[in-house]
Motif scaffolding. Sequence first.
Motif, PDB file in Angstrom:
ATOM      1  N   GLU A  33      73.663 105.956  67.837  1.00  0.00           N
ATOM      2  CA  GLU A  33      74.651 106.571  68.720  1.00  0.00           C
ATOM      3  C   GLU A  33      74.592 108.095  68.618  1.00  0.00           C
ATOM      4  N   GLU A  34      74.401 108.599  67.439  1.00  0.00           N
ATOM      5  CA  GLU A  34      74.336 110.046  67.240  1.00  0.00           C
ATOM      6  C   GLU A  34      73.161 110.649  67.998  1.00  0.00           C
ATOM      7  N   ASP A  35      71.983 110.020  67.882  1.00  0.00           N
ATOM      8  CA  ASP A  35      70.802 110.526  68.577  1.00  0.00           C
ATOM      9  C   ASP A  35      70.986 110.445  70.090  1.00  0.00           C
ATOM     10  N   ALA A  36      71.565 109.343  70.568  1.00  0.00           N
ATOM     11  CA  ALA A  36      71.776 109.189  72.012  1.00  0.00           C
ATOM     12  C   ALA A  36      72.770 110.220  72.532  1.00  0.00           C
ATOM     13  N   LEU A  37      73.797 110.525  71.753  1.00  0.00           N
ATOM     14  CA  LEU A  37      74.787 111.523  72.164  1.00  0.00           C
ATOM     15  C   LEU A  37      74.147 112.896  72.302  1.00  0.00           C
ATOM     16  N   ILE A  38      73.357 113.295  71.315  1.00  0.00           N
ATOM     17  CA  ILE A  38      72.692 114.600  71.363  1.00  0.00           C
ATOM     18  C   ILE A  38      71.713 114.647  72.527  1.00  0.00           C
ATOM     19  N   ASP A  39      70.989 113.559  72.750  1.00  0.00           N
ATOM     20  CA  ASP A  39      70.011 113.509  73.839  1.00  0.00           C
ATOM     21  C   ASP A  39      70.689 113.696  75.195  1.00  0.00           C
ATOM     22  N   ARG A  40      71.786 113.019  75.412  1.00  0.00           N
ATOM     23  CA  ARG A  40      72.438 113.079  76.717  1.00  0.00           C
ATOM     24  C   ARG A  40      73.198 114.397  76.919  1.00  0.00           C
ATOM     25  N   ILE A  41      73.716 114.950  75.867  1.00  0.00           N
ATOM     26  CA  ILE A  41      74.336 116.275  75.990  1.00  0.00           C
ATOM     27  C   ILE A  41      73.267 117.312  76.360  1.00  0.00           C
ATOM     28  N   SER A  42      72.112 117.241  75.712  1.00  0.00           N
ATOM     29  CA  SER A  42      71.034 118.181  76.010  1.00  0.00           C
ATOM     30  C   SER A  42      70.557 118.023  77.446  1.00  0.00           C
ATOM     31  N   CYS A  43      70.387 116.780  77.910  1.00  0.00           N
ATOM     32  CA  CYS A  43      69.961 116.542  79.293  1.00  0.00           C
ATOM     33  C   CYS A  43      70.986 117.094  80.274  1.00  0.00           C
ATOM     34  N   THR A  44      72.254 116.897  79.963  1.00  0.00           N
ATOM     35  CA  THR A  44      73.318 117.395  80.845  1.00  0.00           C
ATOM     36  C   THR A  44      73.275 118.909  80.940  1.00  0.00           C
ATOM     37  N   MET A  45      73.133 119.581  79.816  1.00  0.00           N
ATOM     38  CA  MET A  45      73.116 121.042  79.823  1.00  0.00           C
ATOM     39  C   MET A  45      71.864 121.583  80.512  1.00  0.00           C
ATOM     40  N   GLU A  46      70.730 120.924  80.339  1.00  0.00           N
ATOM     41  CA  GLU A  46      69.511 121.370  81.007  1.00  0.00           C
ATOM     42  C   GLU A  46      69.633 121.211  82.520  1.00  0.00           C
ATOM     43  N   THR A  47      70.264 120.131  82.950  1.00  0.00           N
ATOM     44  CA  THR A  47      70.487 119.940  84.383  1.00  0.00           C
ATOM     45  C   THR A  47      71.386 121.038  84.933  1.00  0.00           C
ATOM     46  N   LEU A  48      72.446 121.352  84.233  1.00  0.00           N
ATOM     47  CA  LEU A  48      73.354 122.414  84.674  1.00  0.00           C
ATOM     48  C   LEU A  48      72.644 123.759  84.683  1.00  0.00           C
ATOM     49  N   GLU A  49      71.765 123.985  83.726  1.00  0.00           N
ATOM     50  CA  GLU A  49      71.041 125.250  83.675  1.00  0.00           C
ATOM     51  C   GLU A  49      70.180 125.416  84.918  1.00  0.00           C
ATOM     52  N   ARG A  50      69.547 124.336  85.382  1.00  0.00           N
ATOM     53  CA  ARG A  50      68.712 124.409  86.581  1.00  0.00           C
ATOM     54  C   ARG A  50      69.564 124.550  87.845  1.00  0.00           C
ATOM     55  N   GLU A  51      70.666 123.835  87.897  1.00  0.00           N
ATOM     56  CA  GLU A  51      71.496 123.830  89.100  1.00  0.00           C
ATOM     57  C   GLU A  51      72.186 125.168  89.333  1.00  0.00           C
TER      58      GLU A  51
END
Length: 622
Positions: free
Chosen positions: A598-616
């Motif tokens: 769960e910890e790894d999945a949480l970090i992975d999805r937070i990072s993906c979310t922030m990278e998406t926002l950075e591009r948008e």
Amino acid sequence: MNEYHDAEFEESDDLSEERFETKDASQEDSVLSEESHVDPSIDQEKDYRFVPGQESGETRVTENISDEDTEDETEGYEDEVQDDGQYEDEDEDQGQDEDDVDADEHDDELAEEDEEDDSEDLDDGQYEDEDEDQGQDEDHVDADEQDDELAEEDDEDDSEDLDDGQYEDEDEDQEQDEDQVHEQLETPPPATSAFGSLERHVTEQQDTEAIAAIDRETCEYTPISVDEATLPCGMLVNLAENKVLIDAMAGRSNALGFDRQFISPDMVQIQDFSTTDSARWMEKDRDDPHATPQSEQTKIWITSSSDTVRKAIQNPAGIPADLIQVWPSADAAIDIAISMARRLKGDSCYRTIAMVGSDHGRTGMCRSAAGIPELQEGFGPMMAGFTHVPMGDEKAFGAAIDEQTACVLVSPVNLNDAAIPANAQYLINIRKKCDEQKIPLIIDETQVVFGATGRPGTFQMLADFAADMVIFSAGLFPGISGGLLLGNQDFAKVYANNLENYPVHTSILCKVLNHLLASECLTPFPDDIHPIAIKIAEAISGFEFIRDINVTGLTIGIESDIESSQIVAAAKRHGLRIATSGPTAIRLQPPLKIKKTEEDALIDRISCTMETLEREFSDPSL
């Protein structure tokens, strides 16, 4: 640049075909060689690459030109130089051929003149007139041939001048292109962020919306491999289409996560116990309806439940447990706490001092106590007796206290403002003021998870002082609403415990507390920071739009330059649930027990979310 370059080569091809259509096969091969050396990919389509800026999250666009492309252009330039030399050799050969033709024609003319002389000797009179006519014709032929030869030489000189000028222009354009290539190759590419570069190749014609769509597809979170039969558990929730959601707010529902299997076996027994106890009351205490009959089993259960609560909150000190009450909701518990404080001080004391920006619930009294105007709009006049002062303003707080003050209501963390914790010294000074005026200090922890700091109360991590009353809720009543009210001796003298009135709530509460104790979750974290909070901070700190991170145990607030609703929406697309915490802030509240998966999945999805926002939200022109 592309259209001009292509038109120039097309014009060159047309001139070449017109100029050399009468030449031999070797010359036609040279023309084909000239056409074949033009690379159709030059400037036809540029390859752009998006690279995040170092530590700033800034997105830049750089033209991607490889070494192979540069070598191809250099070879093309060398081929053009060779072609220039080839055409010069061909012109010289052509001039030699024409001289040979002129010499042969001259020899033929001499031979014909000799034959004519012989013929004249044989028959001068017969051919005298014919010779004169023939001589005139030959003179005309010679003049015409000389004119044609001069015209051909002029045309060749003009074509050579045109070729030289054309190739000089092409050479200049080629040199300019090569200079641009070398300048771009010498310019170092932007450094990548700590998360690694997320590179996507797009063409010039793509607009911002298309780029954002590609990035959303690229920032795909990693699927979680888990047995569906075990869900929900921890932060994992099984959704439709076999997708697993990471609920970063799971701690508010249950401090232990979504594993409720340890509660289910006792539910039927609790329901039977409550029903049978009510039936005995109807039979045994009919003559005294105000009495609270209790069987021996009920008394044992109440004593055991009270002991569980006291054991869970005894370390460290600061939370009273002389009065223990359970209520069906957090709002009900806060209503009761304020009412108790008013009655404890007498009719003349009814005023409650609360903080600006605080949120204490949705009942009429809770909305009146809240320091957020939006929670009071549309409900008419609020209840009298509530004064709000800015958090941290000791002068304003001291000026607000008077002889009509019944209690002070404080939340240790402002969840509506990026989860910013209260200042420790300010809390201690409030405690001193309340002691001087003998005013009860009520701590509202209904919206922060019980045990989120490794201590029962979040305020215990912020400052070392004792409260007169504390209300808990979040994390203690999984699946249902509920509130736990704890008071000191002053309140216990006037009010009684009521655990038997809500046996289901009390039983669930005690089950959660027992598991927290058995799991040693109520132990302070190293340096008062949970490891998952450190990893989250490391994962998002490199993005430029992230302004600050507020960590109070497992209560995590993130301030940004982007609207919180847009961040929540982006997280949802990546299978992550978070909550808003103000106009431009979000918060996370994970449970106290977190597995490595769960910890790894949480970090992975937070990072993906922030990278998406950075591009948008980055400027594609940079």
